[in-house]
Scaffold this motif. Structure first.
Motif, PDB file in Angstrom:
ATOM      1  N   GLU A  45       0.846  -1.192   0.000  1.00 51.61           N
ATOM      2  CA  GLU A  45       0.000   0.000   0.000  1.00 51.61           C
ATOM      3  C   GLU A  45       0.885   1.248   0.000  1.00 51.61           C
ATOM      4  O   GLU A  45       1.781   1.382   0.840  1.00 51.61           O
ATOM      5  N   ILE A  46       0.630   2.144  -0.953  1.00 51.19           N
ATOM      6  CA  ILE A  46       1.407   3.384  -1.098  1.00 51.19           C
ATOM      7  C   ILE A  46       0.492   4.562  -0.786  1.00 51.19           C
ATOM      8  O   ILE A  46      -0.633   4.634  -1.292  1.00 51.19           O
ATOM      9  N   GLN A  47       0.984   5.487   0.031  1.00 50.01           N
ATOM     10  CA  GLN A  47       0.161   6.624   0.432  1.00 50.01           C
ATOM     11  C   GLN A  47       0.967   7.914   0.387  1.00 50.01           C
ATOM     12  O   GLN A  47       2.107   7.955   0.868  1.00 50.01           O
ATOM     13  N   PHE A  48       0.366   8.950  -0.194  1.00 48.30           N
ATOM     14  CA  PHE A  48       0.989  10.274  -0.234  1.00 48.30           C
ATOM     15  C   PHE A  48       0.153  11.225   0.601  1.00 48.30           C
ATOM     16  O   PHE A  48      -1.037  11.416   0.358  1.00 48.30           O
ATOM     17  N   THR A  49       0.794  11.842   1.619  1.00 50.83           N
ATOM     18  CA  THR A  49       0.111  12.708   2.578  1.00 50.83           C
ATOM     19  C   THR A  49       0.602  14.144   2.447  1.00 50.83           C
ATOM     20  O   THR A  49       1.809  14.393   2.406  1.00 50.83           O
ATOM     21  N   ASP A  50      -0.326  15.077   2.388  1.00 54.25           N
ATOM     22  CA  ASP A  50       0.010  16.493   2.227  1.00 54.25           C
ATOM     23  C   ASP A  50       0.737  17.025   3.463  1.00 54.25           C
ATOM     24  O   ASP A  50       0.406  16.695   4.605  1.00 54.25           O
ATOM     25  N   ASP A  51       1.749  17.866   3.229  1.00 52.91           N
ATOM     26  CA  ASP A  51       2.439  18.577   4.317  1.00 52.91           C
ATOM     27  C   ASP A  51       2.598  20.037   3.933  1.00 52.91           C
ATOM     28  O   ASP A  51       3.616  20.663   4.214  1.00 52.91           O
ATOM     29  N   ASP A  52       1.560  20.578   3.270  1.00 48.24           N
ATOM     30  CA  ASP A  52       1.633  21.942   2.764  1.00 48.24           C
ATOM     31  C   ASP A  52       0.364  22.710   3.117  1.00 48.24           C
ATOM     32  O   ASP A  52       0.231  23.234   4.206  1.00 48.24           O
ATOM     33  N   SER A  53      -0.601  22.757   2.209  1.00 50.07           N
ATOM     34  CA  SER A  53      -1.807  23.553   2.435  1.00 50.07           C
ATOM     35  C   SER A  53      -2.742  22.927   3.468  1.00 50.07           C
ATOM     36  O   SER A  53      -3.395  23.630   4.240  1.00 50.07           O
ATOM     37  N   LYS A  54      -2.813  21.571   3.496  1.00 47.27           N
ATOM     38  CA  LYS A  54      -3.641  20.860   4.469  1.00 47.27           C
ATOM     39  C   LYS A  54      -2.852  19.700   5.050  1.00 47.27           C
ATOM     40  O   LYS A  54      -3.063  18.549   4.680  1.00 47.27           O
ATOM     41  N   PRO A  55      -1.912  19.994   5.962  1.00 46.88           N
ATOM     42  CA  PRO A  55      -1.044  18.950   6.502  1.00 46.88           C
ATOM     43  C   PRO A  55      -1.847  17.782   7.086  1.00 46.88           C
ATOM     44  O   PRO A  55      -2.836  17.974   7.800  1.00 46.88           O
ATOM     45  N   GLY A  56      -1.404  16.578   6.770  1.00 42.78           N
ATOM     46  CA  GLY A  56      -2.053  15.379   7.278  1.00 42.78           C
ATOM     47  C   GLY A  56      -3.127  14.820   6.380  1.00 42.78           C
ATOM     48  O   GLY A  56      -3.587  13.682   6.588  1.00 42.78           O
ATOM     49  N   THR A  57      -3.541  15.561   5.370  1.00 40.92           N
ATOM     50  CA  THR A  57      -4.569  15.086   4.444  1.00 40.92           C
ATOM     51  C   THR A  57      -3.971  14.088   3.463  1.00 40.92           C
ATOM     52  O   THR A  57      -2.944  14.362   2.833  1.00 40.92           O
ATOM     53  N   VAL A  58      -4.617  12.922   3.339  1.00 39.05           N
ATOM     54  CA  VAL A  58      -4.155  11.935   2.369  1.00 39.05           C
ATOM     55  C   VAL A  58      -4.603  12.368   0.974  1.00 39.05           C
ATOM     56  O   VAL A  58      -5.796  12.491   0.703  1.00 39.05           O
ATOM     57  N   LEU A  59      -3.656  12.618   0.086  1.00 42.66           N
ATOM     58  CA  LEU A  59      -3.960  13.091  -1.256  1.00 42.66           C
ATOM     59  C   LEU A  59      -4.092  11.977  -2.273  1.00 42.66           C
ATOM     60  O   LEU A  59      -4.770  12.132  -3.278  1.00 42.66           O
ATOM     61  N   SER A  60      -3.431  10.853  -2.028  1.00 46.47           N
ATOM     62  CA  SER A  60      -3.519   9.759  -2.985  1.00 46.47           C
ATOM     63  C   SER A  60      -3.080   8.448  -2.340  1.00 46.47           C
ATOM     64  O   SER A  60      -2.206   8.430  -1.457  1.00 46.47           O
ATOM     65  N   LYS A  61      -3.721   7.344  -2.805  1.00 45.52           N
ATOM     66  CA  LYS A  61      -3.343   5.996  -2.398  1.00 45.52           C
ATOM     67  C   LYS A  61      -3.241   5.116  -3.631  1.00 45.52           C
ATOM     68  O   LYS A  61      -3.919   5.343  -4.634  1.00 45.52           O
ATOM     69  N   ALA A  62      -2.405   4.093  -3.542  1.00 46.28           N
ATOM     70  CA  ALA A  62      -2.295   3.112  -4.615  1.00 46.28           C
ATOM     71  C   ALA A  62      -1.821   1.795  -3.997  1.00 46.28           C
ATOM     72  O   ALA A  62      -1.285   1.772  -2.883  1.00 46.28           O
ATOM     73  N   SER A  63      -2.021   0.723  -4.705  1.00 47.22           N
ATOM     74  CA  SER A  63      -1.577  -0.587  -4.233  1.00 47.22           C
ATOM     75  C   SER A  63      -0.858  -1.340  -5.336  1.00 47.22           C
ATOM     76  O   SER A  63      -1.035  -1.052  -6.533  1.00 47.22           O
ATOM     77  N   LEU A  64      -0.046  -2.297  -4.946  1.00 40.12           N
ATOM     78  CA  LEU A  64       0.737  -3.090  -5.886  1.00 40.12           C
ATOM     79  C   LEU A  64       0.914  -4.486  -5.316  1.00 40.12           C
ATOM     80  O   LEU A  64       1.212  -4.635  -4.124  1.00 40.12           O
ATOM     81  N   THR A  65       0.756  -5.488  -6.150  1.00 42.45           N
ATOM     82  CA  THR A  65       0.981  -6.871  -5.729  1.00 42.45           C
ATOM     83  C   THR A  65       2.382  -7.293  -6.127  1.00 42.45           C
ATOM     84  O   THR A  65       2.757  -7.212  -7.308  1.00 42.45           O
ATOM     85  N   ALA A  66       3.164  -7.732  -5.149  1.00 40.35           N
ATOM     86  CA  ALA A  66       4.544  -8.131  -5.414  1.00 40.35           C
ATOM     87  C   ALA A  66       4.568  -9.380  -6.289  1.00 40.35           C
ATOM     88  O   ALA A  66       3.766 -10.309  -6.079  1.00 40.35           O
ATOM     89  N   PRO A  67       5.442  -9.444  -7.276  1.00 41.81           N
ATOM     90  CA  PRO A  67       5.536 -10.629  -8.136  1.00 41.81           C
ATOM     91  C   PRO A  67       6.074 -11.837  -7.387  1.00 41.81           C
ATOM     92  O   PRO A  67       6.739 -11.720  -6.370  1.00 41.81           O
TER      93      PRO A  67
END
Length: 295
Positions: A273-295
């Motif tokens: 699970e990959i998550q990008f969290t804002d640390d600028d205009s709205k600190p702590g807000t999750v801006l995007s998530k993505a997932s990947l299955t390991a080969p």
């Protein structure tokens, strides 16, 4: 997101002969380290003011203070505007230099006694909506005795080249002025997991490591700045296995390639699970998530 550059300069003293048969190097004591706080300045509208504290780790130093235009490239590098000439990213940069007052332009800092730099954004009504940016850069001034004296130069043997190496330290932080509504949105795309043999410290034998690669996409009009975290599946404990702090995507690019070295090799079929969290205009807000299955 901030950058530290070290430039090596050399002062040459030549004897009358043009034939060089011997070399002598005189190292100088290291210059004082520089620390800026905060690491990023963002004005949400014109007419605002801010301060930056400057301190040194050791030694006393004199420093020049200036705003320099730098451009972000798709691989995440931030280069001087002149080095990006002819690239589309350079054409998209909106410099804040004409709309920002910075004082003082030269400072002297002693250990335990910091200095303050003041910044004031223009209140001009002529600014079009958008995001303007330059980088506040503090550069060490070499001491007056950094070169060879006339006596030292005259004492050189015929055919001898002597030079003295001095370190010049510089540190930059972004200064951003936003005009109009703030639009910060992000996405994570084109995820992939690869493996590379990498030495953990540059000396030990290379070991197999997992590298997570993806593109961090800027979907809004404004820049992104925040933290990335990669977690393993709950079956494997769900703990963080990779992170990047203070990563940005500036308006001159729409996306940038990000590589994260993981702390362990994921198990086959493990869900990351990959998550990008804002640390600028709205600190702590999750801006995007993505997932990947390991080969």
């Amino acid at each position: 997101m901030w950058n530290k550059a070290i430039v090596i300069g050399a002062t040459l003293a030549l004897s009358p002969s043009a034939a060089f048969s011997q070399n002598a190097v005189t190292p100088q004591a290291p210059a004082a380290s520089i620390n800026l706080n905060p690491k990023r300045i963002t004005f949400d509208r014109p007419g605002r003011s801010a301060t930056v504290s400057v301190s040194t780790g050791s030694g006393t130093g004199a420093f020049d203070v200036e705003l320099i235009d730098r451009v972000m490239l798709p691989d995440g590098q931030i280069v001087p505007l002149a080095d990006a000439a002819g690239k589309p990213e350079a054409e998209r940069l909106k410099s804040v230099k004409p709309y920002m007052v910075v004082t003082p332009r030269r400072i002297r800092v002693a250990p335990g006694a910091g200095q303050t730099i003041r910044l004031r954004a223009s209140a001009s009504a002529e600014l079009a909506p958008g995001e303007y940016r330059s980088h506040l850069t503090v550069t060490g001034i070499p001491p007056a005795d950094s070169g060879l004296t006339a006596e030292q130069a005259a004492s050189q043997k015929e055919g001898q080249l002597s030079f003295r190496i001095n370190s010049v330290l510089a540190i930059s932080i972004p200064v951003i002025l936003r005009v109009g509504p703030i639009d910060v949105r992000a996405a994570i795309e084109n995820t992939a997991l690869t493996f590379e043999n990498i030495s953990p410290d540059g000396r030990a034998a290379p070991a197999r490591n997992a590298i997570l690669t993806f593109e961090l996409v800027r979907q809004g009009a404004n820049s992104l700045f925040g933290d990335l975290e990669v977690r393993g599946s709950k079956k494997q404990g769900g703990e963080p296995i990779g992170a990047v702090r203070g990563i940005g995507v500036y308006p001159e690019i729409d996306r940038r390639i990000v590589k994260v070295m993981l702390t362990r090799i994921p198990a086959p079929g493990e869900q990351l699970e990959i998550q990008f969290t804002d640390d600028d205009s709205k600190p702590g807000t999750v801006l995007s998530k993505a997932s990947l299955t390991a080969p």
